[in-house]
Scaffold this motif. Sequence first.
Motif, mmCIF file in Angstrom:
data_model
loop_
_atom_site.group_PDB
_atom_site.id
_atom_site.type_symbol
_atom_site.label_atom_id
_atom_site.label_comp_id
_atom_site.label_asym_id
_atom_site.label_seq_id
_atom_site.Cartn_x
_atom_site.Cartn_y
_atom_site.Cartn_z
ATOM 1 N N GLY A 31 21.543 47.227 83.974
ATOM 2 C CA GLY A 31 20.591 46.167 83.662
ATOM 3 C C GLY A 31 20.311 45.979 82.189
ATOM 4 N N ALA A 32 21.070 46.640 81.326
ATOM 5 C CA ALA A 32 20.821 46.524 79.885
ATOM 6 C C ALA A 32 21.067 45.106 79.397
ATOM 7 C CB ALA A 32 21.719 47.494 79.121
ATOM 8 N N ASN A 33 20.201 44.638 78.497
ATOM 9 C CA ASN A 33 20.335 43.311 77.897
ATOM 10 C C ASN A 33 21.399 43.368 76.806
ATOM 11 O OD1 ASN A 33 20.090 40.810 76.764
ATOM 12 N ND2 ASN A 33 17.909 40.964 76.298
ATOM 13 N N THR A 34 22.461 42.565 76.947
ATOM 14 C CA THR A 34 23.569 42.637 75.994
ATOM 15 C C THR A 34 23.491 41.568 74.904
ATOM 16 O OG1 THR A 34 24.917 41.234 77.445
ATOM 17 C CG2 THR A 34 25.106 43.625 77.730
ATOM 18 N N ALA A 35 22.459 40.753 74.922
ATOM 19 C CA ALA A 35 22.334 39.689 73.918
ATOM 20 C C ALA A 35 22.164 40.292 72.521
ATOM 21 C CB ALA A 35 21.145 38.797 74.263
ATOM 22 N N GLY A 36 23.116 40.009 71.644
ATOM 23 C CA GLY A 36 23.046 40.516 70.272
ATOM 24 C C GLY A 36 23.115 42.020 70.168
ATOM 25 N N LEU A 37 23.635 42.676 71.213
ATOM 26 C CA LEU A 37 23.560 44.133 71.283
ATOM 27 C C LEU A 37 24.351 44.821 70.173
ATOM 28 C CD1 LEU A 37 22.512 46.595 72.812
ATOM 29 C CD2 LEU A 37 24.540 46.486 74.256
ATOM 30 N N HIS A 38 25.528 44.301 69.850
ATOM 31 C CA HIS A 38 26.360 44.969 68.853
ATOM 32 C C HIS A 38 25.618 45.103 67.523
ATOM 33 C CE1 HIS A 38 30.559 44.444 70.878
ATOM 34 N NE2 HIS A 38 29.618 44.792 71.738
ATOM 35 N N GLU A 39 25.031 44.039 67.063
ATOM 36 C CA GLU A 39 24.323 44.092 65.787
ATOM 37 C C GLU A 39 23.072 44.964 65.879
ATOM 38 O OE1 GLU A 39 25.565 43.041 62.970
ATOM 39 O OE2 GLU A 39 27.315 42.487 64.183
ATOM 40 N N GLU B 83 22.392 48.336 63.513
ATOM 41 C CA GLU B 83 21.166 48.504 62.736
ATOM 42 C C GLU B 83 20.408 49.745 63.181
ATOM 43 O OE1 GLU B 83 18.734 47.824 59.665
ATOM 44 O OE2 GLU B 83 20.576 46.689 60.141
ATOM 45 N N HIS B 84 20.429 50.013 64.463
ATOM 46 C CA HIS B 84 19.759 51.202 65.008
ATOM 47 C C HIS B 84 20.330 52.474 64.391
ATOM 48 C CE1 HIS B 84 17.621 53.590 68.032
ATOM 49 N NE2 HIS B 84 18.762 54.229 68.279
ATOM 50 N N VAL B 85 21.665 52.555 64.311
ATOM 51 C CA VAL B 85 22.299 53.737 63.735
ATOM 52 C C VAL B 85 21.992 53.848 62.243
ATOM 53 C CG1 VAL B 85 24.508 54.856 63.241
ATOM 54 C CG2 VAL B 85 24.111 53.806 65.473
ATOM 55 N N LYS B 86 22.031 52.716 61.538
ATOM 56 C CA LYS B 86 21.702 52.734 60.105
ATOM 57 C C LYS B 86 20.322 53.330 59.868
ATOM 58 C CE LYS B 86 24.330 48.585 58.784
ATOM 59 N NZ LYS B 86 24.205 47.210 58.246
ATOM 60 N N GLN B 87 19.363 52.910 60.685
ATOM 61 C CA GLN B 87 17.999 53.394 60.507
ATOM 62 C C GLN B 87 17.862 54.870 60.881
ATOM 63 O OE1 GLN B 87 15.509 51.655 59.112
ATOM 64 N NE2 GLN B 87 17.008 50.002 58.784
ATOM 65 N N LYS B 88 18.656 55.308 61.834
ATOM 66 C CA LYS B 88 18.542 56.686 62.325
ATOM 67 C C LYS B 88 19.190 57.708 61.403
ATOM 68 C CE LYS B 88 16.449 56.885 66.435
ATOM 69 N NZ LYS B 88 15.412 57.883 66.785
ATOM 70 N N ILE B 89 20.424 57.434 60.954
ATOM 71 C CA ILE B 89 21.175 58.482 60.252
ATOM 72 C C ILE B 89 21.818 58.047 58.947
ATOM 73 C CG2 ILE B 89 21.653 59.797 62.358
ATOM 74 C CD1 ILE B 89 24.418 58.527 62.429
ATOM 75 N N GLY B 90 21.685 56.792 58.541
ATOM 76 C CA GLY B 90 22.234 56.406 57.249
ATOM 77 C C GLY B 90 23.135 55.200 57.321
ATOM 78 N N PRO B 91 23.125 54.381 56.280
ATOM 79 C CA PRO B 91 23.826 53.094 56.310
ATOM 80 C C PRO B 91 25.342 53.188 56.331
ATOM 81 C CG PRO B 91 22.883 53.508 54.138
ATOM 82 C CD PRO B 91 22.353 54.572 55.034
ATOM 83 N N ALA C 299 22.797 59.292 67.793
ATOM 84 C CA ALA C 299 21.945 58.183 67.362
ATOM 85 C C ALA C 299 22.067 57.003 68.320
ATOM 86 C CB ALA C 299 22.317 57.757 65.942
ATOM 87 N N LEU C 300 23.272 56.710 68.754
ATOM 88 C CA LEU C 300 23.484 55.581 69.650
ATOM 89 C C LEU C 300 22.746 55.740 70.977
ATOM 90 C CD1 LEU C 300 27.282 54.913 69.042
ATOM 91 C CD2 LEU C 300 25.456 53.229 68.745
ATOM 92 N N ILE C 301 22.759 56.966 71.552
ATOM 93 C CA ILE C 301 22.165 57.118 72.881
ATOM 94 C C ILE C 301 20.638 57.136 72.836
ATOM 95 C CG2 ILE C 301 24.184 58.308 73.799
ATOM 96 C CD1 ILE C 301 22.548 60.907 73.689
ATOM 97 N N THR C 302 20.054 57.130 71.642
ATOM 98 C CA THR C 302 18.590 56.986 71.585
ATOM 99 C C THR C 302 18.170 55.527 71.736
ATOM 100 O OG1 THR C 302 18.558 56.799 69.160
ATOM 101 C CG2 THR C 302 18.345 59.019 70.105
#
Length: 512
Positions: free
Chosen positions: A462-470, A474-482, A429-432
């Motif tokens: 070159g990835a944008n790291t602003a607010g990346l952790h959150e 949220e990306h993982v929650k939406q992909k595979i469950g909270p 999920a993370l690598i998507t």
Amino acid sequence: MSADSYNAVTWLLDRNVEEGRAEKLAFTDTVSELTYGGLQKQSRRLANLLRQLGVRREERVAMIMLDTVDFPVVFLGAIRAGVVPVPLNTLLTSDQYAYVLADCRARVLFVSEALLPVVKDMLGRMPDLEHVVVSGKEAHGYKKFSDEIAPESEVFATAATHPDEPAFWLYSSGSTGMPKGVRHLHSSLAATADTYAKQVLGIREDDVGLSAAKLFFAYGLGNALTFPMSVGASTILNSERPTPAVMFALMNKYHPSIFFGVPTLFSAMLNDETLKHERCGSRLRICTSAGEALPESVGNAWKSRFGVDILDGVGSTELLHIFLSNAPGDIKYGTSGRPVPGYNVRLVNDAGAEVPDGEVGELLVDAPSAGEGYWNQRSKSRRTFEGHWTRTGDKYIRDADGRYTFCGRSDDMFKVSGIWVSPFEVESALITHPAVLEAAVVPEADPEGLLKPKAFVVLRAGANTAGLHELLKEHVKQKIGPWKYPRWIDVVDSLPKTATGKIQRFKLREHN
């Protein structure tokens, strides 16, 4: 040979010459090449050399060799003589080599010149090692491979070995400790060719193969030696590190029809911005992947860019090659596919009872290519090899269509809120997310002592790291469950891996 005699070299090599392929290219390493007829002669010279060096049947010779044409000469020549070759990982440390050489009691070491500095200082401390033979331009005071083999006779009576006699050993990758020597039989090589290579891959005599996976471990040995030789095909050997640039260059020079890769490499080849216009030659018809489960996103991206499918599967050193696989016309990315014809599998819970579809269980395999056990590791052999069944240590789930999806290693799985969490599922999920190149997930205890997922991620350039952790949570929650999202995320430059591309999560757990 009598009815109860069988030497793997007779089937792999001599048969090809008898069937008229003496002039057919067997191997090229970009510097040298060998036809089937030339390989037969060289393997006989090697067998005679071992006799001259005093090596007897069933004794071991170690190989710390890069993927050049000398590798199949040594490997097949030793088997021809009834001597047991032991190919070793070319990325080990001096201490690890000392351990393995002492463990297998090798009488002779064949080593590539480039790798000699790693082992040179400890060679004199090996009590069973009597000869060191160096493959390369200079021998640095040891025996030089080309000089030693040249005067030997091309006539040799192949040892009348038994099909159940050990033919070669492979040491496990040692992802959780020192490597373990797996003893494989003369019949095992043909077993992998008759099952996966023939019935899944559909390998043909006109194929040209290129394997990123090296010959020293099970996946690479099948890809680059057993499978092509089983049908008289040709192989491109690569002695260099399999970087995206190196692999693209080889593919565009030699135009392989089959490319054997690993997930990390497929991902890197897709995401290297300097190589975004590279192609894969003009003849590529199929790719394979093993070593670690292939993320669905990587499989789809590869097919979209290159128009060629990747057959993702799973194998092991203990079982010699792939036993679960997707197949041409039957591919579902994100799964390991179905059992390879000739292999039976089952999923069991901790009590040993089979689990139904939709439940996680440990994968057991009944395999014609299973090793006969670990050398000098009786308790581990008994835990792994249970009669017809071999415990893989992999957790899988089977769907209603009979496809198997990887959930993680038995020692990597953990429960969150009473529900099993697969590190691989969270990683996939993370690598998507467009900012993430690679990810690894391990359990971490929260302040209450309860386990939760912790992620280590490698970001794209070159990835944008602003607010990346959150955003990632949220990306993982939406992909595979909270409940599966990583509570903590560490950005790292790279992930620890074995030579086969498997993430060494135990090192990340120790890092915690």
